[in-house]
Design an enzyme around this catalytic site. Structure first.
Site, PDB file in Angstrom:
ATOM      1  N   GLU A   1      52.573  68.298  46.838  1.00 39.47           N
ATOM      2  CA  GLU A   1      51.139  68.298  47.119  1.00 39.47           C
ATOM      3  C   GLU A   1      50.353  68.972  45.998  1.00 39.47           C
ATOM      4  O   GLU A   1      49.175  68.683  45.787  1.00 39.47           O
ATOM      5  CB  GLU A   1      50.889  69.014  48.445  1.00 39.47           C
ATOM      6  CG  GLU A   1      49.440  69.137  48.866  1.00 39.47           C
ATOM      7  CD  GLU A   1      48.752  67.815  49.156  1.00 39.47           C
ATOM      8  OE1 GLU A   1      47.523  67.787  49.219  1.00 39.47           O
ATOM      9  OE2 GLU A   1      49.467  66.783  49.309  1.00 39.47           O
TER      10      GLU A   1
ATOM     11  N   ARG B   1      39.239  67.445  51.562  1.00 36.26           N
ATOM     12  CA  ARG B   1      40.407  67.362  50.669  1.00 36.26           C
ATOM     13  C   ARG B   1      39.916  66.527  49.512  1.00 36.26           C
ATOM     14  O   ARG B   1      39.666  65.334  49.658  1.00 36.26           O
ATOM     15  CB  ARG B   1      41.589  66.715  51.390  1.00 36.26           C
ATOM     16  CG  ARG B   1      42.756  66.329  50.472  1.00 36.26           C
ATOM     17  CD  ARG B   1      43.393  67.559  49.836  1.00 36.26           C
ATOM     18  NE  ARG B   1      44.628  67.193  49.118  1.00 36.26           N
ATOM     19  CZ  ARG B   1      44.694  66.958  47.817  1.00 36.26           C
ATOM     20  NH1 ARG B   1      43.594  67.012  47.074  1.00 36.26           N
ATOM     21  NH2 ARG B   1      45.856  66.663  47.250  1.00 36.26           N
TER      22      ARG B   1
ATOM     23  N   HIS C   1      72.003  54.852  68.335  1.00 38.04           N
ATOM     24  CA  HIS C   1      71.593  53.758  67.449  1.00 38.04           C
ATOM     25  C   HIS C   1      71.713  54.225  66.011  1.00 38.04           C
ATOM     26  O   HIS C   1      72.016  55.380  65.721  1.00 38.04           O
ATOM     27  CB  HIS C   1      70.151  53.347  67.745  1.00 38.04           C
ATOM     28  CG  HIS C   1      69.142  54.403  67.388  1.00 38.04           C
ATOM     29  ND1 HIS C   1      68.953  55.545  68.135  1.00 38.04           N
ATOM     30  CD2 HIS C   1      68.264  54.507  66.338  1.00 38.04           C
ATOM     31  CE1 HIS C   1      68.019  56.293  67.587  1.00 38.04           C
ATOM     32  NE2 HIS C   1      67.585  55.695  66.485  1.00 38.04           N
TER      33      HIS C   1
ATOM     34  N   HIS D   1      41.264  58.315  46.744  1.00 33.96           N
ATOM     35  CA  HIS D   1      40.774  58.446  48.112  1.00 33.96           C
ATOM     36  C   HIS D   1      40.317  59.873  48.394  1.00 33.96           C
ATOM     37  O   HIS D   1      40.517  60.777  47.576  1.00 33.96           O
ATOM     38  CB  HIS D   1      41.856  58.026  49.110  1.00 33.96           C
ATOM     39  CG  HIS D   1      43.158  58.752  48.965  1.00 33.96           C
ATOM     40  ND1 HIS D   1      44.100  58.415  48.017  1.00 33.96           N
ATOM     41  CD2 HIS D   1      43.685  59.814  49.631  1.00 33.96           C
ATOM     42  CE1 HIS D   1      45.143  59.211  48.113  1.00 33.96           C
ATOM     43  NE2 HIS D   1      44.922  60.088  49.082  1.00 33.96           N
TER      44      HIS D   1
ATOM     45  N   HIS E   1      72.966  58.182  65.700  1.00 36.83           N
ATOM     46  CA  HIS E   1      72.358  59.348  66.319  1.00 36.83           C
ATOM     47  C   HIS E   1      71.690  58.974  67.633  1.00 36.83           C
ATOM     48  O   HIS E   1      71.529  57.797  67.959  1.00 36.83           O
ATOM     49  CB  HIS E   1      71.334  59.995  65.377  1.00 36.83           C
ATOM     50  CG  HIS E   1      70.237  59.067  64.930  1.00 36.83           C
ATOM     51  ND1 HIS E   1      70.443  58.054  64.016  1.00 36.83           N
ATOM     52  CD2 HIS E   1      68.921  58.997  65.261  1.00 36.83           C
ATOM     53  CE1 HIS E   1      69.311  57.404  63.809  1.00 36.83           C
ATOM     54  NE2 HIS E   1      68.376  57.952  64.567  1.00 36.83           N
TER      55      HIS E   1
ATOM     56  N   HIS F   1      69.902  52.965  61.823  1.00 38.13           N
ATOM     57  CA  HIS F   1      68.902  52.140  61.141  1.00 38.13           C
ATOM     58  C   HIS F   1      69.519  51.514  59.901  1.00 38.13           C
ATOM     59  O   HIS F   1      70.047  52.224  59.043  1.00 38.13           O
ATOM     60  CB  HIS F   1      67.683  52.988  60.779  1.00 38.13           C
ATOM     61  CG  HIS F   1      67.015  53.592  61.976  1.00 38.13           C
ATOM     62  ND1 HIS F   1      66.132  52.903  62.772  1.00 38.13           N
ATOM     63  CD2 HIS F   1      67.153  54.827  62.540  1.00 38.13           C
ATOM     64  CE1 HIS F   1      65.733  53.683  63.753  1.00 38.13           C
ATOM     65  NE2 HIS F   1      66.339  54.856  63.646  1.00 38.13           N
TER      66      HIS F   1
ATOM     67  N   HIS G   1      47.598  59.817  43.729  1.00 37.35           N
ATOM     68  CA  HIS G   1      48.941  60.265  43.363  1.00 37.35           C
ATOM     69  C   HIS G   1      49.854  59.072  43.134  1.00 37.35           C
ATOM     70  O   HIS G   1      49.513  57.934  43.479  1.00 37.35           O
ATOM     71  CB  HIS G   1      49.536  61.222  44.400  1.00 37.35           C
ATOM     72  CG  HIS G   1      49.024  61.041  45.790  1.00 37.35           C
ATOM     73  ND1 HIS G   1      49.339  59.974  46.578  1.00 37.35           N
ATOM     74  CD2 HIS G   1      48.203  61.818  46.539  1.00 37.35           C
ATOM     75  CE1 HIS G   1      48.735  60.092  47.744  1.00 37.35           C
ATOM     76  NE2 HIS G   1      48.040  61.192  47.752  1.00 37.35           N
TER      77      HIS G   1
ATOM     78  N   HIS H   1      41.051  62.321  45.025  1.00 36.73           N
ATOM     79  CA  HIS H   1      42.301  62.428  44.267  1.00 36.73           C
ATOM     80  C   HIS H   1      43.095  61.132  44.384  1.00 36.73           C
ATOM     81  O   HIS H   1      42.732  60.217  45.126  1.00 36.73           O
ATOM     82  CB  HIS H   1      43.144  63.598  44.794  1.00 36.73           C
ATOM     83  CG  HIS H   1      43.681  63.386  46.175  1.00 36.73           C
ATOM     84  ND1 HIS H   1      42.907  63.497  47.317  1.00 36.73           N
ATOM     85  CD2 HIS H   1      44.934  63.054  46.623  1.00 36.73           C
ATOM     86  CE1 HIS H   1      43.637  63.246  48.388  1.00 36.73           C
ATOM     87  NE2 HIS H   1      44.866  62.967  48.003  1.00 36.73           N
TER      88      HIS H   1
ATOM     89  N   GLU I   1      50.700  57.166  50.401  1.00 35.76           N
ATOM     90  CA  GLU I   1      50.424  58.184  51.422  1.00 35.76           C
ATOM     91  C   GLU I   1      50.215  57.528  52.781  1.00 35.76           C
ATOM     92  O   GLU I   1      49.334  56.676  52.943  1.00 35.76           O
ATOM     93  CB  GLU I   1      49.175  58.975  51.029  1.00 35.76           C
ATOM     94  CG  GLU I   1      48.689  59.969  52.086  1.00 35.76           C
ATOM     95  CD  GLU I   1      47.409  60.667  51.648  1.00 35.76           C
ATOM     96  OE1 GLU I   1      47.437  61.319  50.584  1.00 35.76           O
ATOM     97  OE2 GLU I   1      46.380  60.534  52.350  1.00 35.76           O
TER      98      GLU I   1
ATOM     99  N   GLU J   1      65.757  58.101  57.867  1.00 34.24           N
ATOM    100  CA  GLU J   1      64.737  58.349  58.898  1.00 34.24           C
ATOM    101  C   GLU J   1      64.192  59.767  58.731  1.00 34.24           C
ATOM    102  O   GLU J   1      64.950  60.734  58.723  1.00 34.24           O
ATOM    103  CB  GLU J   1      65.336  58.177  60.290  1.00 34.24           C
ATOM    104  CG  GLU J   1      64.384  58.518  61.425  1.00 34.24           C
ATOM    105  CD  GLU J   1      64.999  58.295  62.799  1.00 34.24           C
ATOM    106  OE1 GLU J   1      64.446  58.807  63.785  1.00 34.24           O
ATOM    107  OE2 GLU J   1      66.053  57.605  62.882  1.00 34.24           O
TER     108      GLU J   1
END
Length: 408
Positions: free
Chosen positions: A190, A116, A300, A164, A346, A302, A121, A119, A125, A307
Site C-alpha cells: 500500500e 484516499r 472441497h 482512481h 478444506h 478449487h 498502481h 492514485h 484493486e 484462495e
C-alpha cells in the site's frame, strides 16, 4: 493457588483434556494444556494464554492434523496501523503471511469527507465495503469516466493502471466508511502506490507549467510531500461528480453484491461474484459465504488458484489438507485472513453461536470449486466403495448435486 484451583488443574491434566487455568490469571482467557490422551505434557515455561485461547488447535491439534503445513492465518489486528488525519490503513501481504503469494489485502478507514488521494498502481484493486458509504471515481485510457456511491456489501474493481480515488461519505449512524481491498499480487505494498501529490512534488515546476499551460506561480501551493489520506471538502450530489469526458466506462467499476439473489441452502447461503456478473472484474472472483452455527462449507477444493479469505464476523474453524499426509487446523474470527494454497482440500465450520460470514477471493476471472461429496456420488460406486469401504446403500444416498453449504 487455592485447593479448588489446584484440584481443577490436576483434574484437567489427568483427563488429558481440558482447559488449563493459569495461576493468578483471574479474568484472563483459559488455555488448553497440550495434552491429547497419553500424548503431550503440560507447559512449564512462559505462556501467552490469550493467544493460546484464540488458537486452541495450534496448541493441541486433532489427531487428523499431521506434518509441516505453512501458517495459513494472519489477523489484521497484528498488522501495522498507518494512522493519518481522519483515517487509517493496515495491510496483509506476503511480508505478513508468506504463503500469500497470489493476493494481498488492505483494510482501510476513511472518515466523512476524508480522501484516499488520487492514485493508481500496477496491481488490480478489488474491494468490499464493510461499513458506511464512499464515493469512488476513475478515468480510463480512452478518457471515459466513472463515479459512483458505494455502501455496505458493494464491490468495486479498478484494473491495473487505472487512476482512481475514494472518499468517505456521511451516512446515518456512520462517520465515513471502512472497506477491504484485495490486490492480485501477494507482493503488493500500500505504501508503493503512485500518488498524484507525490509525483507532482517530484516534478520541476517549469515542467508542470508547460504541461498544464499555467504560470509557475499556480503551483506554489503544491504539497511538498504526499497526502495519502487527508480531509477534503464534502462532495455534493453524485450527478455533479460525473464528469462526462468521452462518456461512461463501458463496464461499470462497481457492483451491488448483496443485491444478487443468494444460493440459499439449509445451514446458510452463498453469493458468487465473478466476471460473469461483474464484468469489469477480470482478475479477481469472489464468494460471500454465510454459515449458521454448526454448519459447514463442504469439503472441497478449487481448481483455478489459491484462495484468500477474509472473515467479517463470527467464529470458524478450517482444516486444510495438503497431500503427503499433511493437514493443519486453524481457528478464525472477524478481522482474520485465511489462505488456502492452490488445489488443497478444506472445509470451514461455524464453531460459534452466531452466524459466520466470510469472503473467498481468487486471482481468476471465474469462480470454480470441486465438491468431494459430488465427486464420490458421480464416480462408479463399486470403485468408491473399494477406496472408502462405504456401503453401496450409503453411496446411493449421496446426492449428485453440489451443495456448498451443509447444515450442522
Amino acid at each position: 493457588m487455592t485447593d479448588l484451583s489446584r484440584r481443577s488443574l490436576l483434574a484437567a491434566t489427568a483427563t488429558g483434556g481440558s482447559l488449563l487455568t493459569l495461576a493468578g490469571a483471574q479474568g484472563q482467557p483459559t488455555a488448553q494444556a497440550p495434552i491429547r490422551g497419553k500424548d503431550g505434557a503440560t507447559i512449564l515455561g512462559p505462556r501467552n494464554p490469550a493467544r493460546e485461547a484464540e488458537d486452541p488447535f495450534t496448541l493441541r491439534p486433532p489427531r487428523t492434523d499431521h506434518g509441516t503445513m505453512p501458517n495459513l492465518k494472519w489477523s489484521f489486528a497484528d498488522s501495522h496501523m498507518r494512522l493519518e488525519e481522519g483515517g487509517w490503513a493496515r495491510q496483509t501481504t506476503i511480508r505478513e503471511l508468506p504463503v500469500s503469494k497470489a493476493m494481498a489485502g488492505v483494510n482501510m478507514r476513511l472518515g466523512a469527507g476524508v480522501v484516499r488521494e488520487m492514485h493508481w498502481h500496477k496491481e488490480a484493486e478489488w474491494a468490499y465495503m464493510l461499513k458506511g458509504k464512499a464515493r469512488i471515481t476513475a478515468v480510463d485510457a480512452q478518457g471515459r469516466t466513472f463515479a459512483d456511491d458505494v455502501a455496505e456489501g458493494d464491490l468495486w474493481y479498478f484494473p491495473s493502471g487505472i487512476p482512481h480515488s475514494i472518499q468517505g461519505l456521511a451516512s446515518e449512524g456512520v462517520d465515513g466508511c471502512e472497506f477491504l481491498l484485495v490486490f492480485d499480487d501477494g507482493g503488493f505494498s500500500e505504501d508503493s502506490t503512485f500518488l498524484l501529490t507525490d509525483w507532482m512534488a517530484h516534478t520541476p515546476k517549469d515542467i508542470l507549467a508547460k504541461n498544464f499551460g499555467l504560470p509557475q506561480s499556480a503551483f506554489d501551493g503544491l504539497p511538498e510531500t504526499e497526502l495519502y489520506i487527508f480531509p477534503g471538502p464534502m462532495p455534493g450530489p453524485l450527478a455533479g461528480d460525473r464528469m462526462g469526458g468521452a462518456g461512461p466506462v463501458p463496464e461499470p467499476f462497481s457492483h451491488r453484491m448483496l443485491a444478487q439473489a443468494p444460493l440459499s441452502l439449509p445451514g446458510g447461503s452463498v453469493r458468487i461474484t465473478d466476471s460473469s456478473v461483474f464484468k469489469a472484474s477480470k482478475t479477481i472472483a469472489a464468494a460471500l459465504v454465510e454459515l449458521e452455527p454448526g454448519a459447514i462449507r463442504e469439503l472441497h477444493w478449487h481448481p483455478n488458484g489459491d484462495e484468500w479469505q477474509f472473515y467479517i464476523e463470527g467464529q470458524g474453524r478450517m482444516t486444510v489438507f495438503g497431500s503427503e499426509s499433511k493437514a493443519r487446523t486453524f481457528d478464525y474470527q472477524g478481522g482474520d485472513v485465511g489462505y488456502v494454497p492452490f488445489a488443497m482440500g478444506h472445509y470451514i465450520e461455524n464453531t460459534g453461536t452466531t452466524p459466520l460470514k466470510f469472503l473467498e477471493m481468487f486471482r481468476s476471472p471465474t469462480y470454480a470449486d470441486i465438491s468431494l461429496r459430488q465427486w464420490l456420488a458421480l464416480t462408479p460406486h463399486a470403485l468408491v466403495a473399494a477406496h472408502t469401504h462405504l456401503t453401496k446403500g450409503d453411496l446411493d444416498r449421496l446426492p449428485g448435486v453440489k451443495s456448498p453449504v451443509l447444515p450442522g
